[in-house]
Design an enzyme around this catalytic site. Sequence first.
Site, PDB file in Angstrom:
ATOM      1  N   HIS A  70       3.464  -4.438   5.231  1.00  0.00           N
ATOM      2  CA  HIS A  70       3.081  -5.188   6.429  1.00  0.00           C
ATOM      3  C   HIS A  70       3.802  -4.692   7.698  1.00  0.00           C
ATOM      4  CE1 HIS A  70       1.572  -7.594   3.250  1.00  0.00           C
ATOM      5  NE2 HIS A  70       2.616  -8.358   3.078  1.00  0.00           N
ATOM      6  N   ASP A 124      -3.646  -4.619   2.270  1.00  0.00           N
ATOM      7  CA  ASP A 124      -2.472  -5.159   2.945  1.00  0.00           C
ATOM      8  C   ASP A 124      -3.042  -6.310   3.762  1.00  0.00           C
ATOM      9  OD1 ASP A 124      -0.597  -5.892   4.830  1.00  0.00           O
ATOM     10  OD2 ASP A 124       0.297  -3.907   4.869  1.00  0.00           O
ATOM     11  N   HIS A 125      -2.817  -7.535   3.323  1.00  0.00           N
ATOM     12  CA  HIS A 125      -3.564  -8.635   3.946  1.00  0.00           C
ATOM     13  C   HIS A 125      -3.198  -8.818   5.419  1.00  0.00           C
ATOM     14  CE1 HIS A 125       0.040 -11.015   3.012  1.00  0.00           C
ATOM     15  NE2 HIS A 125      -0.408 -11.938   3.832  1.00  0.00           N
TER      16      HIS A 125
HETATM   17  C1  BG6 Z   1       3.244 -11.065   0.858  1.00  0.00           C
HETATM   18  C2  BG6 Z   1       4.652 -11.037   0.354  1.00  0.00           C
HETATM   19  O1  BG6 Z   1       2.700  -9.787   0.858  1.00  0.00           O
HETATM   20  O2  BG6 Z   1       3.214 -11.578   2.183  1.00  0.00           O
HETATM   21  C3  BG6 Z   1       5.244 -12.426   0.412  1.00  0.00           C
HETATM   22  O3  BG6 Z   1       4.666 -10.562  -0.974  1.00  0.00           O
HETATM   23  C4  BG6 Z   1       5.140 -12.986   1.805  1.00  0.00           C
HETATM   24  O4  BG6 Z   1       6.603 -12.403   0.002  1.00  0.00           O
HETATM   25  C5  BG6 Z   1       3.702 -12.908   2.295  1.00  0.00           C
HETATM   26  O5  BG6 Z   1       5.573 -14.330   1.777  1.00  0.00           O
HETATM   27  C6  BG6 Z   1       3.603 -13.303   3.745  1.00  0.00           C
HETATM   28  O6  BG6 Z   1       2.246 -13.432   4.064  1.00  0.00           O
HETATM   29  P1  BG6 Z   1       1.774 -14.479   5.154  1.00  0.00           P
HETATM   30  O7  BG6 Z   1       0.329 -14.195   5.313  1.00  0.00           O
HETATM   31  O8  BG6 Z   1       2.092 -15.835   4.630  1.00  0.00           O
HETATM   32  O9  BG6 Z   1       2.596 -14.146   6.365  1.00  0.00           O
END
Ligand code: BG6
Length: 488
Positions: A260, A197-198
């Site tokens: 997230h 989960d980044h």
């Molecule tokens: C991803 C989703 O996990 O996270 C995307 O699939 C979303 O839809 C993205 O845009 C948001 O990541 P960040 O790091 O740009 O906030």
Amino acid sequence: MAVTWQGSFCMEVTPLPCLLTVFGALGDLAGRKLFPALFRLHRRKLLHDNSGILGCGRRPMSHDDFRAYVRTLPELANVPDAEMAPFLRRVYYLAGDYLRDETVRGLAALLDQAGKELGCTDSSRIFYLAVAPDSYLPLVEKLAGAGLLSEPCESADCSQWRHVVFEKPFGHDLDSAVELEHGLLRHLSERQIYRIDHYLGKETVQNILMLRFANLIFEPVWNRNYIDSVEITVSETVGVEHRAGYFDRAGLLRDMFQNHMLEMLSLVAMECPVSFEADRIRDEKARLLRSLRPLDPADLMLGQYAAGNGLKGYLEEPGIPPDSRTETFASLKLRIDNARWKDVPFYLRSGKRLNERRSRIVINFKHIPYSIFTGIRETDLSPNRLVLTVQPQEGLTLELIAKKPGPKLCIGPLALDFRYASILEPGESMPEAYERLLLDCMLGDQTLFLRSDTVRLAWNYLMPALKAKEKITPILYPAGSPIETVCR
Ligand code: BG6
């Protein structure tokens, strides 16, 4: 705000040699995030000198063609040749359909070759699955069938791991997530599975635990006696982009909340873990998810962007069915049934195609119980707020009440504002989430990765919303709206 960063405790990070295979090496994620992150780890000397990277994609090309492709990735195109060359020397490429036996046999041979050339024959192997989720299980089966997932030794200090990294989504609902989990566990142990989960790699999110548990001043007030409500907001300017096929089937609840949003909530609301170890932290997250009051669909609001502010509506996006009811916005009021949080509402909101990119966690404290300031009521003084900015400009702000300098008595809000970038060394940049996550995977640290029980618990919590959304027609909001105007 002037900030001094004096003396710190840094955990030793000793990079270990490994061979990392990226499936989907020519795809969007690999090009935008993984290869740039690997290069930055290399530049920071956090990739062991003997480590290598194998890209695996369908398009036929030679190792050199692939190196040339990596060289031209937008994030890397401006890096001087002298810095890129040593990185590219450790990059290899394998073409083929990764679900075919001959490709997997080719991979085994290339791993041997790269291991010999780089001097890391006995090192760990990491397989990063940047591929469509329906290929996860078949690909793991193929790798296992070729013996590529068996670890040569089982002792705790053995560093010849076989780790497999998965990107979300982990299933489409509770049942499919459980099925995927059972399938993976036939070939891998939980210790080998790295579910990304980044958001957990973002600096502000990582820092929630330090803020809460390495300071004295927050934890005593981190409860229902002092906190009025908590808001977790992720506002995005991007729309569905080129992901119509995936997004229209998933919708925002699956895309952002199942992972997230609930992960950030867990870190903000969980109890103090017994120690700073992966499983102890994940135990507390699981306990928190178990304490969520079952979701009441009446607390859910869904929206979909319509044309506005010169931007297309969701239904006009390429690949989106003209009658789609998929939500691009969701807001949820959530309750936690435990002693710490009884009656404290948590508001989670996220949407696409809004007017700004802003992710933050806001802790709204209660009003002071009694005002000694004649003529000023307790409720006249804005309550304290702690704002954790996840992006952009990661940082934190503590809003206090203070006296304005001057001979008259003027009191009002004052913001202590801190940005992480302000304490970086000159020339240093904020690390990207994927740098930290890839490094942890190479170090065998699962702290920032999802455990199967928390994935299941998050799906379990969301299931009533996923069922309810079948019957809800999302409200329309003009693309480019501020998030505040979309929420009720
Ligand atoms: C991803 C989703 O996990 O996270 C995307 O699939 C979303 O839809 C993205 O845009 C948001 O990541 P960040 O790091 O740009 O906030």
